[in-house]
Design an enzyme around this catalytic site. Sequence first.
Site, PDB file in Angstrom:
ATOM      1  N   HIS A  94       1.173  -1.097  -0.109  1.00  0.00           N
ATOM      2  CA  HIS A  94      -0.186   0.397   0.105  1.00  0.00           C
ATOM      3  C   HIS A  94       1.368   1.474   0.014  1.00  0.00           C
ATOM      4  O   HIS A  94       0.368   2.356   0.364  1.00  0.00           O
ATOM      5  CB  HIS A  94      -0.635   0.053   1.135  1.00  0.00           C
ATOM      6  CG  HIS A  94      -2.257  -1.163   1.474  1.00  0.00           C
ATOM      7  ND1 HIS A  94      -2.886  -1.306  -0.007  1.00  0.00           N
ATOM      8  CD2 HIS A  94      -2.291  -2.011   2.083  1.00  0.00           C
ATOM      9  CE1 HIS A  94      -3.988  -2.221   0.735  1.00  0.00           C
ATOM     10  NE2 HIS A  94      -3.478  -2.309   1.568  1.00  0.00           N
ATOM     11  N   PHE A 214     -17.193 -11.659  -5.799  1.00  0.00           N
ATOM     12  CA  PHE A 214     -16.919 -11.578  -4.349  1.00  0.00           C
ATOM     13  C   PHE A 214     -17.578 -12.823  -3.969  1.00  0.00           C
ATOM     14  O   PHE A 214     -16.651 -13.279  -2.374  1.00  0.00           O
ATOM     15  CB  PHE A 214     -18.076 -10.414  -4.229  1.00  0.00           C
ATOM     16  CG  PHE A 214     -17.984 -10.365  -2.737  1.00  0.00           C
ATOM     17  CD1 PHE A 214     -16.940  -9.179  -1.992  1.00  0.00           C
ATOM     18  CD2 PHE A 214     -19.584  -9.942  -2.079  1.00  0.00           C
ATOM     19  CE1 PHE A 214     -16.836  -8.981  -0.637  1.00  0.00           C
ATOM     20  CE2 PHE A 214     -19.507  -9.722  -0.537  1.00  0.00           C
ATOM     21  CZ  PHE A 214     -17.934  -9.558  -0.246  1.00  0.00           C
TER      22      PHE A 214
HETATM   23  N1  LIG Z   1     -14.271 -10.459  -5.344  1.00  0.00           N
HETATM   24  C1  LIG Z   1     -14.309  -9.137  -4.600  1.00  0.00           C
HETATM   25  N2  LIG Z   1     -15.405  -8.591  -5.786  1.00  0.00           N
HETATM   26  C2  LIG Z   1     -15.417  -7.369  -5.165  1.00  0.00           C
HETATM   27  N3  LIG Z   1     -15.295  -6.061  -4.124  1.00  0.00           N
HETATM   28  C3  LIG Z   1     -13.932  -7.149  -3.786  1.00  0.00           C
HETATM   29  C4  LIG Z   1     -13.306  -8.434  -4.005  1.00  0.00           C
HETATM   30  N4  LIG Z   1     -12.937  -8.389  -3.253  1.00  0.00           N
HETATM   31  C5  LIG Z   1     -12.643  -7.896  -1.931  1.00  0.00           C
HETATM   32  N5  LIG Z   1     -13.641  -6.638  -2.332  1.00  0.00           N
HETATM   33  C6  LIG Z   1     -13.857  -5.964  -1.541  1.00  0.00           C
HETATM   34  O1  LIG Z   1     -12.033  -4.883  -1.614  1.00  0.00           O
HETATM   35  C7  LIG Z   1     -12.517  -4.070  -0.248  1.00  0.00           C
HETATM   36  C8  LIG Z   1     -11.045  -4.349  -0.024  1.00  0.00           C
HETATM   37  O2  LIG Z   1     -10.134  -4.149  -0.397  1.00  0.00           O
HETATM   38  P1  LIG Z   1      -8.509  -4.609  -0.717  1.00  0.00           P
HETATM   39  O3  LIG Z   1      -8.633  -5.939  -0.904  1.00  0.00           O
HETATM   40  O4  LIG Z   1      -7.675  -3.716  -1.226  1.00  0.00           O
HETATM   41  O5  LIG Z   1      -8.191  -4.020   1.315  1.00  0.00           O
HETATM   42  S1  LIG Z   1      -7.072  -4.462   2.159  1.00  0.00           S
HETATM   43  O6  LIG Z   1      -6.653  -2.907   2.037  1.00  0.00           O
HETATM   44  O7  LIG Z   1      -5.812  -5.532   1.100  1.00  0.00           O
HETATM   45  O8  LIG Z   1      -7.103  -5.135   3.144  1.00  0.00           O
HETATM   46  C9  LIG Z   1     -13.208  -4.329   0.349  1.00  0.00           C
HETATM   47  O9  LIG Z   1     -13.876  -3.564  -0.263  1.00  0.00           O
HETATM   48  P2  LIG Z   1     -15.550  -2.938   1.140  1.00  0.00           P
HETATM   49  O10 LIG Z   1     -17.047  -4.788   0.929  1.00  0.00           O
HETATM   50  O11 LIG Z   1     -16.721  -2.218   0.571  1.00  0.00           O
HETATM   51  O12 LIG Z   1     -15.292  -2.515   2.210  1.00  0.00           O
HETATM   52  C10 LIG Z   1     -13.881  -6.229  -0.755  1.00  0.00           C
HETATM   53  O13 LIG Z   1     -15.306  -6.092   0.022  1.00  0.00           O
END
Ligand SMILES: Nc1ncnc2c1ncn2[C@@H]1O[C@H](COP(=O)(O)OS(=O)(=O)O)[C@@H](OP(=O)(O)O)[C@H]1O
Length: 284
Positions: A94, A214
Amino acid sequence: MLSPGQLSVLHKFKGILFSTASSRELLDSLDSFDAREDDVFLVSYPKSGTHWVAEVIENIPNAKITITTPIELGDISKFDELKTYSKRRVIPTHLSYDMLPVDIKQKQCKVIYIIRNPKDTAVSLFHYYRDNPNLPYIETWAAFLELFLRGDVVYGSWFDHVLSWEEHKNDNVLIIFYEEMKKDFFKSLKKITTFLGMHVNDSEINNIAWKTSFSEMKNKTVKESHDPNHTICALTSERNLVFRKGVVGDWINYFTSKQKRVFDELFTEKMKHSELARRLKEYS
Ligand SMILES: Nc1ncnc2c1ncn2[C@@H]1O[C@H](COP(=O)(O)OS(=O)(=O)O)[C@@H](OP(=O)(O)O)[C@H]1O
């Protein structure tokens, strides 16, 4: 303002907040990291979809890669750990461009930068702050939003992060939008595989799309235990904290009209020279 107790899980390095799981010694010695020319860096501001893209790459048949832990996680022994991987390394981080180890820039390693509209990113990070014991608990959305707008959150200002990467965008940097992955997964996947010099056929794409949806990723996290030492994000080793809603536009449930106006004004001011701004506006 963060109280002293809240600060104990975070520390400031060069004016930016980091988890104490990223040791000062490691952050201080990032420039001594030896990159390999075929390294790939998976870079994002927190909560932009890093786990999703990592899972996509991991599921590309014959990818012959290893996804490592974040470069900024751990102590000074980190670089020895990274040397042990024999396959092509996909290294998540990050970090903003300015903090990225100099050898990565000199060797022009490939970077995939994942970006998400900042209002949804802020809401997602708010929940992460509340649910993740490694982050301070912030009582209200309004209080969190103030910290976010000031850049007084982990990894600093979203604006500075995105602009630092946009300023250094070149052929070795691929920018992937979270919202475009949601809208047209095939297109984003093709961009990723072409960039990495990999090939996937249509049935493989369908399989990757299913495995990295997701619901599938969330279910897998609930059902299967993961190695706690193997994390994509330096802020947690608990994957179940990552999969919350996974939708575009959840910000509408949090921002008041005044908060939206203040946010949009700051966005317009900070992003006035940014080419990414137009697309980000479309997605918010
Ligand atoms: N497969 C898939 N499809 C759609 N969205 C997804 C998916 N995987 C992870 N997410 C969503 O991405 C958010 C987490 O982002 P990161 O992986 O960058 O988080 S981290 O900072 O590395 O922990 C987090 O977003 P929010 O749900 O809005 O909180 C996750 O739910």
